[in-house]
Enzyme design. Structure first.
Site, PDB file in Angstrom:
ATOM      1  N   HIS A   1      -4.649  -1.256  -5.499  1.00 55.43           N
ATOM      2  CA  HIS A   1      -5.269  -0.246  -4.643  1.00 55.43           C
ATOM      3  C   HIS A   1      -6.087   0.677  -5.504  1.00 55.43           C
ATOM      4  CE1 HIS A   1      -2.017  -1.769  -2.107  1.00 55.43           C
ATOM      5  NE2 HIS A   1      -2.873  -1.540  -1.132  1.00 55.43           N
TER       6      HIS A   1
ATOM      7  N   ASP B   1      -1.765  -7.642  -6.057  1.00 58.42           N
ATOM      8  CA  ASP B   1      -2.277  -6.573  -5.215  1.00 58.42           C
ATOM      9  C   ASP B   1      -2.709  -5.364  -6.035  1.00 58.42           C
ATOM     10  OD1 ASP B   1      -2.952  -5.475  -2.833  1.00 58.42           O
ATOM     11  OD2 ASP B   1      -0.909  -5.040  -2.180  1.00 58.42           O
TER      12      ASP B   1
ATOM     13  N   CYS C   1       0.811  -1.225   0.000  1.00 56.56           N
ATOM     14  CA  CYS C   1       0.000   0.000   0.000  1.00 56.56           C
ATOM     15  C   CYS C   1       0.839   1.267   0.000  1.00 56.56           C
ATOM     16  CB  CYS C   1      -0.951   0.048   1.183  1.00 56.56           C
ATOM     17  SG  CYS C   1      -0.919  -1.356   2.262  1.00 56.56           S
TER      18      CYS C   1
ATOM     19  N   LYS D   1     -13.019  -5.673   5.967  1.00 50.85           N
ATOM     20  CA  LYS D   1     -12.749  -6.303   4.674  1.00 50.85           C
ATOM     21  C   LYS D   1     -13.796  -7.324   4.308  1.00 50.85           C
ATOM     22  CE  LYS D   1      -9.757  -9.754   6.808  1.00 50.85           C
ATOM     23  NZ  LYS D   1      -8.550 -10.550   6.718  1.00 50.85           N
TER      24      LYS D   1
ATOM     25  N   GLN E   1       1.856 -10.900  -3.993  1.00 47.82           N
ATOM     26  CA  GLN E   1       0.419 -10.680  -4.025  1.00 47.82           C
ATOM     27  C   GLN E   1      -0.002 -10.128  -5.380  1.00 47.82           C
ATOM     28  OE1 GLN E   1       0.459  -7.911  -0.640  1.00 47.82           O
ATOM     29  NE2 GLN E   1      -0.878  -9.360   0.414  1.00 47.82           N
TER      30      GLN E   1
ATOM     31  N   HIS F   1      -8.081  -1.657  -0.813  1.00 48.01           N
ATOM     32  CA  HIS F   1      -7.018  -2.644  -1.073  1.00 48.01           C
ATOM     33  C   HIS F   1      -7.730  -3.881  -1.576  1.00 48.01           C
ATOM     34  CE1 HIS F   1      -4.359  -0.686   2.080  1.00 48.01           C
ATOM     35  NE2 HIS F   1      -5.548  -0.285   2.452  1.00 48.01           N
TER      36      HIS F   1
ATOM     37  N   ARG G   1       7.140 -11.280   5.174  1.00 45.42           N
ATOM     38  CA  ARG G   1       6.544 -11.230   6.504  1.00 45.42           C
ATOM     39  C   ARG G   1       7.194 -12.278   7.380  1.00 45.42           C
ATOM     40  NH1 ARG G   1       0.094 -10.672   4.940  1.00 45.42           N
ATOM     41  NH2 ARG G   1       0.402  -8.893   3.553  1.00 45.42           N
TER      42      ARG G   1
END
Length: 602
Positions: free
Chosen positions: A351, A349, A300, A430, A347, A476, A329
């Site tokens: 946004h 991912d 993000c 979420k 990911q 997200h 992580r």
RNA sequence: GCUCACAUGGCUCAGAGGUAGAGCACUUCCUUGGUAAGGAAGAGGUCCCGGGUUCAAUUCCCGGUGUGAGCUCCA
């Protein structure tokens, strides 16, 4: 079928309790309904405890609840119990069931119960957690247990069960407490269902992506590389890049822009975002000269920096950035598990920066995107809205508004969802997408998270109609979740039999002898031109052996080339799935492959 | 992170207190085969790493690393 309990005010009440309280309700019969299984499994847990008590007289019992995958009982024994002892316990259980003990229930005060179980510290610990003044005791034969129920009227109905696992479990799930022995089991109302369930477990074992991943040479882990860091082998990398390409196009079609943030960013940014405080224990940090950097655990912040690179007008919104973002992580060693749980993953991912008014339409668009992808892979799925967790940034008011926004989007489009209280990410509520695979297991993949906090923390803005500064909303979202996890799931879903459009190798070409190699290569090149990967099996081995090797490699289509094929410009096709053979002209064959590859676009 | 178990050629696994084997894979040769294993020869291992016990450790003990099951956590 016999009634085993009743439903009263939406609660399952066993017959013993119903009789004592004089209540009546809809009958629950002994079948494989959720309600019936709950009662059955709970009583099976008790029967197991009774059997254990007989076999290990010093055993003390903690709790024995029904869980999604059956039931378990936690207990303490002085003797070592191993996998091999499960059979013995099962036998004892069957013997006890044959005695047809009636299961009796009676109530006593907590004080009396404490006296009764005075030399059973585990039962006393259980009572510590019960607020009620009166507790119920269930009794079968000479075995008594403190329990809330509900239970069967008699142990007689317990016949189709299996003890599946033995493991350690901390008292109360707290790792600072002592570890108890836990035995898991499963029970059904009839023999066929038990058998089907056990077959599913065996099937799951066969499909284990760690095993298939090694067989198909998709990925590997190496001790010297480090725990949780997968290495992608050629076949796996091919499969993965197919997914990436398909998904890239799908994003572009929906107006997403590819962007890329750095792997690590200065810690100050993570302090601004709140990750430092809320997620820092899972992050990796390093120093460059005297400045601390955090390796990104999420993408993000990078995307926020892209957003900040220019001024935005309300006319530009929604702005959608996507990235195959590599994140790191620090997962606990015990949590690592094949590709399902790693320390570095990528990911899919994105946004979305939008106005408040656009939230609903954007959520719906993402849900539709998810739908398209999951249907392509033959996954059923469910959605769940997760609300504010204990550790969270942002005010209750903001959480309330954003949670409501998610619900509104779903409600107004007639979408069905469940609620997971407290299951949200630390920066926003979420929608989680849970998919069901080919053998009925559920997996959490995609997630859509609404975020009012990061825009606030980074003071993001856009120019409104009145040339005023307005804060955008950030959504997200990831659809696969991560390539690692999703490919692991796909591997188990398909048991390695990937459909043509995603298979690491689309076609295995088997030339019969040396003179046919040139034609094989010619075909392979044509396939590459249309985006299909092939592998030529021209090693100096028997024809049968090479076909067998191709088959074992799970290549969806095998073609055999010899004199006949070269002479007639035809292809002998062998479909791996049904082992059928047929002949096609080269043109027909290429068209077929083209179609199979192109039939998928999200 | 915690509890327990395991760690032997690329892979799957045997094995014993006196420095190791099998099958598959790999290399070479023979075989040129029409739809699931043709034949022969060969190469390859500091028995996960570090310490300890012992005349001697890959084998026993301790620690680490990795893997598995579970707790916990989660994409």
């Amino acid at each position: 079928m016999d009634t085993i309990a009743i439903k009263y005010n939406d609660e399952i009440v066993d017959l013993q309790t119903a009789a004592a309280k004089g209540i009546d309700g809809e009958a629950i019969v002994l079948d494989n309904s959720d309600a019936a299984l709950e009662v059955l499994r709970h009583s099976t847990a008790h029967l197991m405890a009774q059997a254990i008590k007989l076999l290990y007289p010093d055993a003390q019992f903690f709790v024995g609840p029904v869980v999604k995958e059956g039931f378990y009982y936690d207990f303490r024994v002085s003797e070592e119990i191993g996998e091999g002892d499960l059979k013995r316990i099962e036998k004892q259980m069957l013997a006890l069931a044959k005695k047809k003990y009636v299961i009796e229930r009676y109530e006593i005060s907590k004080g009396e119960a404490k006296k009764k179980f005075a030399n059973d510290p585990l039962k006393l610990a259980v009572m510590e957690r019960i607020p009620d003044e009166r507790v119920s005791i269930y009794k079968q034969g000479d075995f008594e247990d403190l329990c809330r129920g509900p239970h069967l009227p008699s142990v007689q109905a317990i016949r189709f069960f299996k003890l599946t696992k033995i493991a350690g479990a901390y008292l109360g799930g707290d790792s600072s407490n002592e570890m108890l022995t836990r035995i898991y089991g499963i029970a059904f109302a009839d023999k066929a269902s038990l058998k089907a369930h056990l077959e599913m477990l065996a099937e799951a074992e066969k499909r284990d992506h760690r095993k298939i991943g090694a067989q198909m040479k998709l990925f590997a882990f190496r001790e010297e590389v480090g725990a949780g860091f997968p290495i992608w082998l050629p076949a796996g990398a091919r499969l993965r890049s197919r997914l990436e390409e398909l998904l890239f196009k799908a994003h572009r079609k929906r107006g997403y822009e590819p962007v890329r943030g750095p792997e690590m960013l200065r810690s100050d940014l993570w302090k601004t975002s709140g990750h430092y405080q809320n997620y820092g224990e899972n992050m990796y940090f390093t120093h460059i000269d005297d400045i601390e950097f955090g390796v990104k655990p999420m993408n993000c912040v990078g995307h926020i920096k892209v957003y900040e690179d220019e001024l935005h007008s309300y006319r530009d919104l929604p702005i959608k950035y996507f990235e195959y973002g590599v994140v790191h992580r620090h997962e606990m060693t015990g949590a690592l598990h094949g590709l399902f749980r790693v320390r570095e993953f990528t990911q899919d991912d994105a946004h979305i920066f939008c106005t408040t008014e656009q939230i609903e339409a954007q959520i719906i668009e993402v849900v539709d995107f998810v739908d398209k992808i999951m249907k392509t892979f033959d996954f059923d799925y469910k959605m769940m809205i997760s609300t504010k967790p204990e550790k969270a940034v942002g005010s209750d008011a903001v959480w309330e508004v954003s949670t409501q926004a998610l619900k509104n989007a779903m409600d107004s489009n007639g979408l069905v969802y469940a609620i997971d209280e407290g299951g949200g990410a630390f920066y926003g509520p979420k929608i989680d997408i849970k998919i069901t695979d080919a053998i009925g297991r559920e997996w959490q993949c995609g997630t859509i998270q609404l975020d009012f906090n990061l825009p606030e923390r980074f003071a993001l803005e856009y120019n409104g109609e009145a040339n005023d500064k307005i804060q955008p909303v950030m959504i997200h979202r990831a659809i696969l979740g991560s390539f690692e996890r999703f490919i692991g799931i796909l591997t188990e879903h398909y048991a390695g039999e990937f459909p043509m459009f995603i298979a690491p190798t689309q076609v295995a070409i088997v030339p019969i002898a040396e003179p046919h190699n040139a034609y094989a290569k010619e075909l392979a090149d044509k396939l590459i031109d249309m985006g299909a990967d092939s592998e030529i099996f021209s090693k100096n081995e028997s024809l049968n052996k090479r076909i067998r090797t191709a088959e074992k490699g799970r290549v969806p289509m095998i073609i055999v080339l010899g004199d006949e094929e070269i002479e007639n410009k035809t292809i002998a096709v062998r479909d791996r799935r049904n082992r059928e053979q047929y002949n096609l002209s080269e043109a027909e064959f290429l068209t077929m492959i083209q179609q199979k590859i192109n039939e998928v676009n999200f």
